[in-house]
Design an enzyme around this catalytic site. Structure first.
Site, PDB file in Angstrom:
ATOM      1  N   ASP A 220       0.834  -1.205   0.000  1.00  7.05           N
ATOM      2  CA  ASP A 220       0.000   0.000   0.000  1.00  7.05           C
ATOM      3  C   ASP A 220       0.872   1.261   0.000  1.00  7.05           C
ATOM      4  O   ASP A 220       0.353   2.382  -0.062  1.00  7.05           O
ATOM      5  CB  ASP A 220      -1.018  -0.006   1.144  1.00  7.05           C
ATOM      6  CG  ASP A 220      -0.378   0.013   2.516  1.00  7.05           C
ATOM      7  OD1 ASP A 220       0.864  -0.067   2.610  1.00  7.05           O
ATOM      8  OD2 ASP A 220      -1.118   0.133   3.511  1.00  7.05           O
ATOM      9  N   SER A 221       2.193   1.071   0.014  1.00  3.33           N
ATOM     10  CA  SER A 221       3.104   2.212  -0.202  1.00  3.33           C
ATOM     11  C   SER A 221       2.828   2.841  -1.561  1.00  3.33           C
ATOM     12  O   SER A 221       3.296   3.940  -1.846  1.00  3.33           O
ATOM     13  CB  SER A 221       4.562   1.760  -0.109  1.00  3.33           C
ATOM     14  OG  SER A 221       4.818   0.675  -0.975  1.00  3.33           O
TER      15      SER A 221
ATOM     16  N   LYS B 242      -1.267  -9.458   3.315  1.00  9.42           N
ATOM     17  CA  LYS B 242      -0.437  -8.944   4.417  1.00  9.42           C
ATOM     18  C   LYS B 242      -1.269  -7.971   5.257  1.00  9.42           C
ATOM     19  O   LYS B 242      -1.969  -7.126   4.715  1.00  9.42           O
ATOM     20  CB  LYS B 242       0.814  -8.237   3.892  1.00  9.42           C
ATOM     21  CG  LYS B 242       1.666  -7.639   5.014  1.00  9.42           C
ATOM     22  CD  LYS B 242       3.024  -7.184   4.558  1.00  9.42           C
ATOM     23  CE  LYS B 242       3.040  -5.802   3.967  1.00  9.42           C
ATOM     24  NZ  LYS B 242       2.592  -4.734   4.896  1.00  9.42           N
TER      25      LYS B 242
ATOM     26  N   GLU C 100      -1.136  -5.452   8.842  1.00  2.00           N
ATOM     27  CA  GLU C 100      -0.306  -4.796   9.850  1.00  2.00           C
ATOM     28  C   GLU C 100      -0.906  -5.025  11.239  1.00  2.00           C
ATOM     29  O   GLU C 100      -2.129  -4.938  11.411  1.00  2.00           O
ATOM     30  CB  GLU C 100      -0.227  -3.285   9.576  1.00  2.00           C
ATOM     31  CG  GLU C 100       0.494  -2.955   8.280  1.00  2.00           C
ATOM     32  CD  GLU C 100       0.665  -1.457   8.053  1.00  2.00           C
ATOM     33  OE1 GLU C 100       0.320  -0.659   8.956  1.00  2.00           O
ATOM     34  OE2 GLU C 100       1.150  -1.086   6.966  1.00  2.00           O
TER      35      GLU C 100
ATOM     36  N   ASP D 270      -1.000  -6.277   0.121  1.00  2.00           N
ATOM     37  CA  ASP D 270      -1.141  -5.514   1.355  1.00  2.00           C
ATOM     38  C   ASP D 270      -2.602  -5.117   1.502  1.00  2.00           C
ATOM     39  O   ASP D 270      -3.156  -4.461   0.615  1.00  2.00           O
ATOM     40  CB  ASP D 270      -0.331  -4.218   1.178  1.00  2.00           C
ATOM     41  CG  ASP D 270       0.515  -3.872   2.355  1.00  2.00           C
ATOM     42  OD1 ASP D 270       0.441  -4.568   3.371  1.00  2.00           O
ATOM     43  OD2 ASP D 270       1.274  -2.904   2.227  1.00  2.00           O
TER      44      ASP D 270
ATOM     45  N   GLU E  65       9.621  -4.305  10.267  1.00  2.54           N
ATOM     46  CA  GLU E  65      10.022  -3.003   9.710  1.00  2.54           C
ATOM     47  C   GLU E  65      10.634  -2.109  10.790  1.00  2.54           C
ATOM     48  O   GLU E  65      10.046  -1.917  11.860  1.00  2.54           O
ATOM     49  CB  GLU E  65       8.808  -2.314   9.065  1.00  2.54           C
ATOM     50  CG  GLU E  65       9.169  -0.942   8.494  1.00  2.54           C
ATOM     51  CD  GLU E  65       8.182  -0.403   7.472  1.00  2.54           C
ATOM     52  OE1 GLU E  65       7.272  -1.135   7.032  1.00  2.54           O
ATOM     53  OE2 GLU E  65       8.353   0.775   7.101  1.00  2.54           O
TER      54      GLU E  65
HETATM   55  O1  KIV Z   1       3.673  -1.049   1.487  1.00  2.89           O
HETATM   56  C1  KIV Z   1       4.798  -1.565   1.378  1.00  2.89           C
HETATM   57  O2  KIV Z   1       5.472  -1.438   0.345  1.00  2.89           O
HETATM   58  C2  KIV Z   1       5.299  -2.324   2.525  1.00  2.89           C
HETATM   59  C3  KIV Z   1       6.714  -2.793   2.509  1.00  2.89           C
HETATM   60  C4  KIV Z   1       7.669  -1.691   2.418  1.00  2.89           C
HETATM   61  C5  KIV Z   1       7.012  -3.747   3.599  1.00  2.89           C
HETATM   62  O3  KIV Z   1       4.570  -2.540   3.439  1.00  2.89           O
END
Ligand code: KIV
Length: 265
Positions: A45-46, A114, A116, A84, A181
Site C-alpha cells: 500500500d506504499s 499482508k 499490519e 497488502d 520493519e
Molecule cells: O507497502 C509496502 O510497500 C510495505 C513494505 C515496504 C514492507 O509494506
C-alpha cells in the site's frame, strides 16, 4: 518455470537460503522482478505514496490494490504475490475482513495477504489461516498507524518484549511470514532464529530470512524520502530526467524524428 509457492519459500528458510521480495505495483516492474528471479512481489500500500503521490498510505482503497495486483500478476505470473490489505479493509469486523481478504484471492493471482498489527489481529489471522488464506504479518513500524506513532519510528532493543509478544501472537495464529520493519537487528535475529515463520526485514538487519525493498527505492526513482535502510542500486530519477531533457531538446531543435524514425520512402 514452476510458480513459486508458499512451500517453495518455507523450503528456502529450512535450507537457510535468503528470500528476496520487492514491493511494486505495475506490470513492467513486476516483469523485471520475475525475469531476474525475485522470489516474491508485495503489492504494497506504499503505492499511495510512491505511485499516487499521497503523504501517507491511509487513503488507498481495496479496489486500487486489486487493480494494481492484476497488473503485477500479468507481469509476474510465476512469482509469489502478496497483497497488502489497505487501512480499514480488515479492522472494522471479522466478517468484513474475511470477505475483503477472500476477494483479493478470488479476483487476482495473489497467494497471500499482508496485515499490519500484532495481538489485536491474531483472531483474524487465525480465521483466515483456518479457511485457507495464507497470511503475512507486519510488525515494528506499521505505516497505517503513522498518526498514532507520530511519524516513522524505529523499534529498539527496549521494545524486544513487545515485539516478541506480537510476533508470537501472529505465528501462533498461523501467519507463515512476518515482515519486520525498522526493528533493531538483534531483535530481528532472535525472532528469526527462534521461529518457523519466515521473517522478512525492511530496516531490520541482515539476519532475517529475507529482505524487502520498494522497487522505486532500489532503482532510485523515489527521491522524496531515503531512509537509512534503502540501498539505491542506480540513480533512476537522474537517468530518466536526462533522457527527457534530451528528448525535449531534440524535438525543439528539430533533430527528432529523423528520416529513419519516420514512415515513408
Ligand atoms: O507497502 C509496502 O510497500 C510495505 C513494505 C515496504 C514492507 O509494506
Amino acid at each position: 518455470m514452476a510458480r513459486i509457492t508458499l512451500r517453495t519459500l518455507k523450503k528456502k528458510k529450512e535450507r537457510g537460503e535468503k528470500i528476496t521480495m520487492v514491493s511494486t505495483y505495475d506490470y513492467l516492474s513486476a516483469r523485471f522482478c520475475e525475469e531476474v528471479g525475485i522470489d516474491s512481489i508485495l503489492v504494497g500500500d506504499s503505492l499511495g505514496m510512491v505511485f499516487q503521490g499521497l503523504d501517507t498510505t491511509l487513503s488507498v482503497t481495496l479496489d486500487e490494490m486489486i487493480y494494481h495486483t492484476k497488473a503485477v500478476c500479468r507481469g509476474a505470473p510465476n512469482t509469489f504475490v502478496i497483497v497488502d490489505m489497505p487501512f480499514l479493509s480488515y479492522q472494522v469486523s471479522l466478517e468484513e475482513a474475511i470477505r475483503n481478504c477472500g476477494r483479493v484471492l478470488k479476483e487476482t493471482c495473489a497467494q497471500a495477504v499482508k496485515l499490519e498489527g500484532g495481538e489485536e489481529i491474531a483472531e483474524l489471522v487465525y480465521r483466515l489461516h483456518s479457511i485457507g488464506i495464507p497470511v503475512v504479518g507486519h510488525i515494528g513500524y506499521t505505516p497505517q498507524s503513522v498518526h498514532s506513532f507520530g511519524g516513522p519510528k524505529v523499534f529498539g532493543k527496549e521494545e524486544t518484549e513487545r515485539l516478541k509478544r506480537s510476533f508470537k501472537a501472529l505465528e501462533n495464529a498461523g501467519a507463515f511470514m512476518i515482515v519486520l520493519e525498522s526493528v533493531h537487528w538483534q531483535v530481528a535475529k532472535e525472532l528469526t532464529e527462534t521461529s518457523d515463520a519466515i521473517t522478512v526485514g525492511i530496516g531490520a538487519g541482515r539476519y532475517c530470512d529475507g529482505q524487502v525493498l520498494v522497487f522505486h527505492d532500489i532503482v532510485g526513482l523515489y527521491e522524496e524520502i531515503k531512509p537509512r535502510f534503502v540501498r539505491r542500486y542506480v540513480e533512476g530519477a537522474k537517468i530518466f530526467k536526462e533522457a527527457l531533457r534530451k528528448f525535449k531538446i531534440d524535438v525543439e531543435e528539430g533533430s527528432f524524428p529523423s528520416e529513419e524514425e519516420s514512415y515513408g520512402a
